[in-house]
Every structure is written in structure tokens, then in C-alpha cells.
Motif scaffolding. Structure first.
Motif, PDB file in Angstrom:
ATOM      1  N   PRO A  96      40.071  36.061  30.035  1.00 36.85           N
ATOM      2  CA  PRO A  96      41.048  35.417  29.164  1.00 36.85           C
ATOM      3  C   PRO A  96      42.408  36.091  29.219  1.00 36.85           C
ATOM      4  N   GLU A  97      42.536  37.174  30.016  1.00 38.44           N
ATOM      5  CA  GLU A  97      43.784  37.927  30.003  1.00 38.44           C
ATOM      6  C   GLU A  97      44.975  37.104  30.455  1.00 38.44           C
ATOM      7  N   GLY A  98      44.795  36.278  31.481  1.00 34.64           N
ATOM      8  CA  GLY A  98      45.921  35.531  32.021  1.00 34.64           C
ATOM      9  C   GLY A  98      46.934  36.496  32.613  1.00 34.64           C
ATOM     10  N   GLY A  99      48.097  35.987  32.907  1.00 35.60           N
ATOM     11  CA  GLY A  99      49.169  36.822  33.404  1.00 35.60           C
ATOM     12  C   GLY A  99      48.997  37.277  34.840  1.00 35.60           C
ATOM     13  N   VAL A 100      47.874  36.987  35.460  1.00 34.07           N
ATOM     14  CA  VAL A 100      47.643  37.358  36.844  1.00 34.07           C
ATOM     15  C   VAL A 100      48.094  36.194  37.713  1.00 34.07           C
ATOM     16  N   GLU A 101      48.955  36.487  38.677  1.00 34.11           N
ATOM     17  CA  GLU A 101      49.421  35.417  39.551  1.00 34.11           C
ATOM     18  C   GLU A 101      48.460  35.282  40.719  1.00 34.11           C
ATOM     19  N   ILE A 102      47.819  34.139  40.787  1.00 34.56           N
ATOM     20  CA  ILE A 102      46.849  33.859  41.839  1.00 34.56           C
ATOM     21  C   ILE A 102      47.233  32.537  42.471  1.00 34.56           C
ATOM     22  N   SER A 103      47.250  32.506  43.779  1.00 32.70           N
ATOM     23  CA  SER A 103      47.477  31.271  44.506  1.00 32.70           C
ATOM     24  C   SER A 103      46.124  30.583  44.651  1.00 32.70           C
ATOM     25  N   ILE A 104      46.014  29.386  44.105  1.00 27.69           N
ATOM     26  CA  ILE A 104      44.734  28.667  44.105  1.00 27.69           C
ATOM     27  C   ILE A 104      44.854  27.415  44.968  1.00 27.69           C
ATOM     28  N   TRP A 105      43.874  27.212  45.833  1.00 28.24           N
ATOM     29  CA  TRP A 105      43.779  25.990  46.625  1.00 28.24           C
ATOM     30  C   TRP A 105      42.362  25.463  46.506  1.00 28.24           C
ATOM     31  N   LEU A 106      42.229  24.199  46.093  1.00 25.63           N
ATOM     32  CA  LEU A 106      40.915  23.574  45.975  1.00 25.63           C
ATOM     33  C   LEU A 106      40.839  22.364  46.894  1.00 25.63           C
ATOM     34  N   GLY A 107      39.850  22.371  47.743  1.00 30.02           N
ATOM     35  CA  GLY A 107      39.549  21.219  48.580  1.00 30.02           C
ATOM     36  C   GLY A 107      38.387  20.475  47.953  1.00 30.02           C
ATOM     37  N   ALA A 108      37.611  19.803  48.774  1.00 31.10           N
ATOM     38  CA  ALA A 108      36.413  19.062  48.334  1.00 31.10           C
ATOM     39  C   ALA A 108      36.741  18.040  47.255  1.00 31.10           C
ATOM     40  N   ARG A 109      37.944  17.488  47.294  1.00 28.10           N
ATOM     41  CA  ARG A 109      38.368  16.555  46.247  1.00 28.10           C
ATOM     42  C   ARG A 109      37.651  15.208  46.310  1.00 28.10           C
ATOM     43  N   SER A 110      36.908  14.946  47.396  1.00 25.00           N
ATOM     44  CA  SER A 110      36.140  13.698  47.441  1.00 25.00           C
ATOM     45  C   SER A 110      34.946  13.765  46.498  1.00 25.00           C
ATOM     46  N   SER A 111      34.605  14.964  46.028  1.00 22.37           N
ATOM     47  CA  SER A 111      33.552  15.128  45.029  1.00 22.37           C
ATOM     48  C   SER A 111      34.150  14.865  43.653  1.00 22.37           C
ATOM     49  N   ASP A 112      33.561  13.941  42.911  1.00 19.77           N
ATOM     50  CA  ASP A 112      34.042  13.647  41.552  1.00 19.77           C
ATOM     51  C   ASP A 112      33.993  14.884  40.668  1.00 19.77           C
ATOM     52  N   LEU A 113      32.958  15.715  40.846  1.00 22.14           N
ATOM     53  CA  LEU A 113      32.837  16.941  40.052  1.00 22.14           C
ATOM     54  C   LEU A 113      34.012  17.880  40.321  1.00 22.14           C
ATOM     55  N   VAL A 114      34.381  18.043  41.582  1.00 21.25           N
ATOM     56  CA  VAL A 114      35.493  18.935  41.929  1.00 21.25           C
ATOM     57  C   VAL A 114      36.816  18.339  41.465  1.00 21.25           C
ATOM     58  N   ALA A 115      37.016  17.043  41.657  1.00 23.50           N
ATOM     59  CA  ALA A 115      38.259  16.402  41.232  1.00 23.50           C
ATOM     60  C   ALA A 115      38.447  16.532  39.720  1.00 23.50           C
ATOM     61  N   SER A 116      37.374  16.339  38.959  1.00 26.81           N
ATOM     62  CA  SER A 116      37.440  16.481  37.503  1.00 26.81           C
ATOM     63  C   SER A 116      37.735  17.932  37.114  1.00 26.81           C
ATOM     64  N   PHE A 117      37.064  18.879  37.774  1.00 24.56           N
ATOM     65  CA  PHE A 117      37.301  20.299  37.513  1.00 24.56           C
ATOM     66  C   PHE A 117      38.746  20.659  37.837  1.00 24.56           C
ATOM     67  N   ALA A 118      39.255  20.173  38.961  1.00 27.15           N
ATOM     68  CA  ALA A 118      40.634  20.472  39.361  1.00 27.15           C
ATOM     69  C   ALA A 118      41.623  19.969  38.314  1.00 27.15           C
ATOM     70  N   SER A 119      41.380  18.794  37.756  1.00 27.35           N
ATOM     71  CA  SER A 119      42.259  18.269  36.701  1.00 27.35           C
ATOM     72  C   SER A 119      42.221  19.156  35.463  1.00 27.35           C
ATOM     73  N   ARG A 120      41.015  19.587  35.069  1.00 22.92           N
ATOM     74  CA  ARG A 120      40.890  20.493  33.917  1.00 22.92           C
ATOM     75  C   ARG A 120      41.586  21.815  34.186  1.00 22.92           C
ATOM     76  N   LEU A 121      41.419  22.327  35.401  1.00 23.63           N
ATOM     77  CA  LEU A 121      42.047  23.597  35.764  1.00 23.63           C
ATOM     78  C   LEU A 121      43.567  23.473  35.769  1.00 23.63           C
ATOM     79  N   ASP A 122      44.084  22.369  36.283  1.00 24.40           N
ATOM     80  CA  ASP A 122      45.544  22.143  36.255  1.00 24.40           C
ATOM     81  C   ASP A 122      46.065  22.179  34.825  1.00 24.40           C
ATOM     82  N   ARG A 123      45.360  21.520  33.913  1.00 24.84           N
ATOM     83  CA  ARG A 123      45.784  21.520  32.493  1.00 24.84           C
ATOM     84  C   ARG A 123      45.691  22.924  31.907  1.00 24.84           C
ATOM     85  N   GLU A 124      44.621  23.637  32.227  1.00 26.88           N
ATOM     86  CA  GLU A 124      44.447  24.992  31.717  1.00 26.88           C
ATOM     87  C   GLU A 124      45.571  25.903  32.199  1.00 26.88           C
ATOM     88  N   LEU A 125      45.878  25.848  33.471  1.00 28.09           N
ATOM     89  CA  LEU A 125      46.921  26.721  34.031  1.00 28.09           C
ATOM     90  C   LEU A 125      48.306  26.345  33.505  1.00 28.09           C
TER      91      LEU A 125
END
Length: 128
Positions: A96-125
């Protein structure tokens, strides 16, 4: 005599890449573009160990293969084990610390589970 101090060396880039076997070419390309001092992790979801291929990485980046097929013969839906691995890594290294700069790349977007997770992660970040 005036001594000059060198500016501090910026920390090496931290990366998190995640995809499935269909993303191998994109992951290879991104790894080739990484700074040699970069650190981080790559998660690749595969059906089983037969799909493992070698990837050249900077010394500080580890590659972890996660498999949909379990030792019990059950098969997880596409994206499930990848999302679980990425989410657990984020819990350990970023939340929960945050403040760490990490470059994130997510593929596998054809998976509904990954696409949904990526959307949640975008909102979180975006909220950090």
C-alpha cells in the motif's frame, strides 16, 4: 579548492511486464529496449511448461512462467493465473506504500479477465 559532488545516480528503471505466449514477440522487444540496469519481473501465462522459451533479459529482471494447467489436471481460464500473479506482485512490491515508479506493460488483453483487471489497475494507479 572546490570539490564537485556528482549528482546522485537515478535508480534503475523498475519494470513489470505481463502477457501470455501470444505476447512473446512484444515482450522480447520491450526487454531489448530496457536499460541494462533495470530491475523487475516478467510474468508469462502459458498452458504448461512445454511452451517455455528462452528470453534474454537484463540481469535484474526475472522471468516467471505461470501455467493454466495444474498438476491435478485442471485448467484455469485464460488470464486467471496471470492476473493472480500480477496482483500478488503488486501487493508485495507496490501496495500500500505507493510512490514507487514502475513501468507496467500488460498484454493478453484478448482475455476478458486480463482486460477487466487492466481497467481496474488503470483506475487504481490514476488514484495514486
Amino acid at each position: 579548492m572546490v570539490s564537485r559532488m556528482r549528482p546522485p545516480t537515478p535508480p534503475a528503471a523498475q519494470v513489470l511486464m505481463a502477457g501470455d505466449t501470444g505476447d512473446i514477440a512484444a515482450i522480447r522487444s520491450r526487454l531489448a529496449d530496457c536499460d541494462p540496469s533495470a530491475t523487475g519481473v516478467v510474468f508469462i501465462e502459458a498452458f504448461n511448461a512445454v511452451q517455455i522459451v528462452h528470453l534474454d533479459t537484463p540481469a535484474g529482471i526475472g522471468v516467471h512462467w505461470v501455467f493454466r494447467e495444474s498438476s491435478l489436471g485442471t485448467v484455469a481460464p485464460r488470464g486467471r493465473v496471470l492476473v493472480a500473479a500480477v496482483d500478488a506482485w503488486l501487493d508485495e512490491w507496490m501496495r500500500p506504500e505507493g510512490g514507487v515508479e514502475i513501468s507496467i506493460w500488460l498484454g493478453a488483453r484478448s482475455s476478458d479477465l486480463v482486460a477487466s483487471f487492466a481497467s481496474r489497475l488503470d483506475r487504481e494507479l490514476a488514484a495514486i
